[in-house]
Write an enzyme that holds these catalytic residues in place. Structure first.
Site, PDB file in Angstrom:
ATOM      1  N   LYS A 172      51.192  29.423  68.887  1.00  0.00           N
ATOM      2  CA  LYS A 172      51.951  30.328  70.035  1.00  0.00           C
ATOM      3  C   LYS A 172      53.087  29.631  70.140  1.00  0.00           C
ATOM      4  CE  LYS A 172      49.269  27.330  73.091  1.00  0.00           C
ATOM      5  NZ  LYS A 172      47.931  27.224  73.662  1.00  0.00           N
ATOM      6  N   ARG A 218      40.771  29.517  84.378  1.00  0.00           N
ATOM      7  CA  ARG A 218      42.214  30.487  83.917  1.00  0.00           C
ATOM      8  C   ARG A 218      41.738  32.015  83.465  1.00  0.00           C
ATOM      9  NH1 ARG A 218      45.965  27.792  79.582  1.00  0.00           N
ATOM     10  NH2 ARG A 218      44.453  28.280  78.074  1.00  0.00           N
ATOM     11  N   HIS A 256      37.574  27.130  76.823  1.00  0.00           N
ATOM     12  CA  HIS A 256      38.715  26.243  76.916  1.00  0.00           C
ATOM     13  C   HIS A 256      38.621  24.845  77.606  1.00  0.00           C
ATOM     14  CE1 HIS A 256      42.692  25.026  75.479  1.00  0.00           C
ATOM     15  NE2 HIS A 256      43.347  25.100  76.681  1.00  0.00           N
ATOM     16  N   ARG A 305      40.548  24.674  67.136  1.00  0.00           N
ATOM     17  CA  ARG A 305      41.764  25.325  67.488  1.00  0.00           C
ATOM     18  C   ARG A 305      42.732  24.265  67.619  1.00  0.00           C
ATOM     19  NH1 ARG A 305      38.371  27.909  71.567  1.00  0.00           N
ATOM     20  NH2 ARG A 305      39.633  26.740  73.104  1.00  0.00           N
ATOM     21  N   TYR A 317      79.219  14.720  85.346  1.00  0.00           N
ATOM     22  CA  TYR A 317      79.379  15.375  86.678  1.00  0.00           C
ATOM     23  C   TYR A 317      78.709  14.475  87.862  1.00  0.00           C
ATOM     24  CZ  TYR A 317      80.010  20.006  84.289  1.00  0.00           C
ATOM     25  OH  TYR A 317      80.297  20.992  83.644  1.00  0.00           O
ATOM     26  N   CYS A 322      75.037  17.279  80.419  1.00  0.00           N
ATOM     27  CA  CYS A 322      75.600  18.666  80.726  1.00  0.00           C
ATOM     28  C   CYS A 322      74.885  19.816  79.845  1.00  0.00           C
ATOM     29  CB  CYS A 322      77.052  18.634  80.312  1.00  0.00           C
ATOM     30  SG  CYS A 322      77.909  17.128  80.983  1.00  0.00           S
ATOM     31  N   ASP A 372      75.841  21.496  77.382  1.00  0.00           N
ATOM     32  CA  ASP A 372      76.421  21.505  76.113  1.00  0.00           C
ATOM     33  C   ASP A 372      76.460  20.164  75.293  1.00  0.00           C
ATOM     34  OD1 ASP A 372      76.412  24.212  76.502  1.00  0.00           O
ATOM     35  OD2 ASP A 372      78.206  24.072  77.409  1.00  0.00           O
TER      36      ASP A 372
HETATM   37  C1  PLP Z   1      47.091  26.356  73.470  1.00  0.00           C
HETATM   38  C2  PLP Z   1      45.710  26.179  73.253  1.00  0.00           C
HETATM   39  C3  PLP Z   1      44.972  25.465  72.423  1.00  0.00           C
HETATM   40  C4  PLP Z   1      45.747  24.535  71.380  1.00  0.00           C
HETATM   41  O1  PLP Z   1      45.784  23.176  72.559  1.00  0.00           O
HETATM   42  P1  PLP Z   1      46.379  21.940  71.878  1.00  0.00           P
HETATM   43  O2  PLP Z   1      46.122  20.896  73.147  1.00  0.00           O
HETATM   44  O3  PLP Z   1      47.740  21.939  71.738  1.00  0.00           O
HETATM   45  O4  PLP Z   1      45.507  21.455  70.856  1.00  0.00           O
HETATM   46  C5  PLP Z   1      43.733  25.757  71.963  1.00  0.00           C
HETATM   47  N1  PLP Z   1      43.190  26.907  72.652  1.00  0.00           N
HETATM   48  C6  PLP Z   1      43.582  27.484  73.597  1.00  0.00           C
HETATM   49  C7  PLP Z   1      42.800  28.534  74.218  1.00  0.00           C
HETATM   50  C8  PLP Z   1      45.098  27.244  74.061  1.00  0.00           C
HETATM   51  O5  PLP Z   1      45.604  28.091  74.816  1.00  0.00           O
END
Ligand code: PLP
Length: 385
Positions: A39, A134, A166, A225, A269, A316, A318
């Site tokens: 992602k 979530r 998750h 994942r 700045y 800054c 840039d």
């Molecule tokens: C982003 C995400 C992951 C990956 O998490 P990491 O901590 O980067 O391994 C896994 N599962 C879900 C649902 C996520 O949103």
């Protein structure tokens, strides 16, 4: 001079990603499919180059956050399974089908709406909320959750292939967090058992993110994942990872101007920096519009000719300035490393300096910065956005 060396660039070292993925895959058993979470443009690492490379490394399952990212993967030739972890409006059911994308259902209502909008069959993984708060079906009442799940599984025009949850704190060794993760796991697999009892059998049940895969591995999770660890950064900086992590992204720039500033001179700045002696300064053409946070002003250093050069004054949009007094051979054009895998300063280290996480640093490298794709030190390609 190579075109990408004009100003500021991010090198993406695919050989390091290959190393991290191989090490991660060694930690899981054959019952768990390794999936790459790509992602947010592969956490800023350029998804259209990372994904085909990961497919060559044997990865056949990818996860993204939304339908645009999923379509992009298909358009770069990705053949593997693609799971969208977040919400997609049900009106896009036909697009999901067309590209053979698996959609997370964030609620029963979402699954129902996808079912109503689809003309064929949308592949779905049901999100289960075991404690993240979530998305997903709440597991407070296991029977009620299984009832809802069963209803979703029976909906027409969707193919419920899996369920996932998750972890909220898999990257913590605090005992209450360790217990919490265990409870999340127990709830998730208790739901699976209940569904099995009711004759609802799905291909996938998965709960592991990076931290989960390393510190709470459970072979009942059919998918792992892999996110941040694949990119060579840590879920939490204090963790000891049981293999050598190789940060994949090197963020680099080159000096545009070197000069001596007299004692008493101010820099940038707000005149927050005033030289207490004569100093040699380098101006570096990178700034917060490139994703180099202004919060690092006066806190971080950059690496020039192998030495640390403290950032002086405010960063800054840039450009910023560094004190290069005593560092030999700094001239216009000298390479500067802001963070990277082999310079002794990672994105995690920078994150630590102003209270964020490495994830935010690499995701925040902006689209103004070209990604230079490298393998074993050779430039393979350049992505400009
Ligand atoms: C982003 C995400 C992951 C990956 O998490 P990491 O901590 O980067 O391994 C896994 N599962 C879900 C649902 C996520 O949103």
């Amino acid at each position: 001079m190579k075109d990408f060396l004009r100003r500021t660039w991010a090198e993406i070292h695919l050989d390091r990603m290959e190393h991290n993925v191989n090490e991660l895959t060694k930690l899981i058993s054959d019952s768990t499919v390794p999936a790459a979470v790509v992602k947010a443009n592969a956490y800023g690492h350029d998804d259209i180059h990372c994904v085909p490379f990961l497919e060559k490394c044997g990865i056949e399952f990818f996860a993204v956050s939304n339908i645009n990212e999923a379509e992009k993967l298909r358009s770069c030739g990705c053949k593997g399974d693609i799971l969208i972890l977040g919400y997609t409006p049900p009106e896009y059911a036909d697009v999901l089908e067309k590209y053979d994308i698996i959609q997370a259902a964030v609620s029963y209502e979402h699954a129902q709406a996808l079912s109503e909008c689809s003309h064929g069959e949308v592949r779905v993984h049901m999100a289960i909320d075991t404690g993240m708060g979530r998305i997903g079906l709440l597991t407070d009442d296991l029977n009620e959750c299984a009832d809802t799940f069963e209803k979703a599984a029976a909906l027409p025009h969707i193919k419920l292939e899996g369920a996932f949850t998750h972890y909220a704190a898999a990257d913590s060794f605090e005992s209450s967090d360790m217990e919490y993760t265990l409870e999340q796991t127990d709830r998730f697999f208790a739901l699976r058992e209940e569904l099995d009892r009711r004759g609802v059998h799905l291909k996938h049940y998965h709960c592991l993110n990076s931290a989960g895969s390393v510190f709470h591995y459970d072979s009942r999770s059919t998918v792992a994942r892999f996110g941040i660890l694949m990119y060579g950064l840590k879920p939490d900086i204090s963790l000891d990872i049981p293999f050598e992590l190789k940060p994949v992204m090197d963020f680099k720039s080159s000096v545009s101007y070197v000069k001596t500033l007299k004692k008493g001179s101010c820099v940038s700045y707000g005149r927050t920096f005033r030289a207490d002696r004569d100093i040699l300064t380098a101006t570096i053409p990178a700034g917060y519009a490139d994703g180099f946070s202004r919060n690092l002003s006066g806190k971080a250093s950059v690496i020039i000719n192998g030495r640390k050069a403290p950032i002086i004054g405010r960063i800054c949009m840039d450009q910023f300035m560094a004190d290069v007094t005593g560092i030999p051979d700094v001239t216009a054009g000298t390479e500067v490393t802001l963070f990277g895998g082999e310079c002794g300063q990672t994105a995690d280290d920078l994150a630590q300096l102003y209270g964020t996480i490495g994830y935010e640093i690499v995701c925040g490298i902006s689209k103004r910065v070209p990604r230079v794709i490298m393998y074993n030190g050779e430039v393979v390609d350049v992505s400009e956005y």
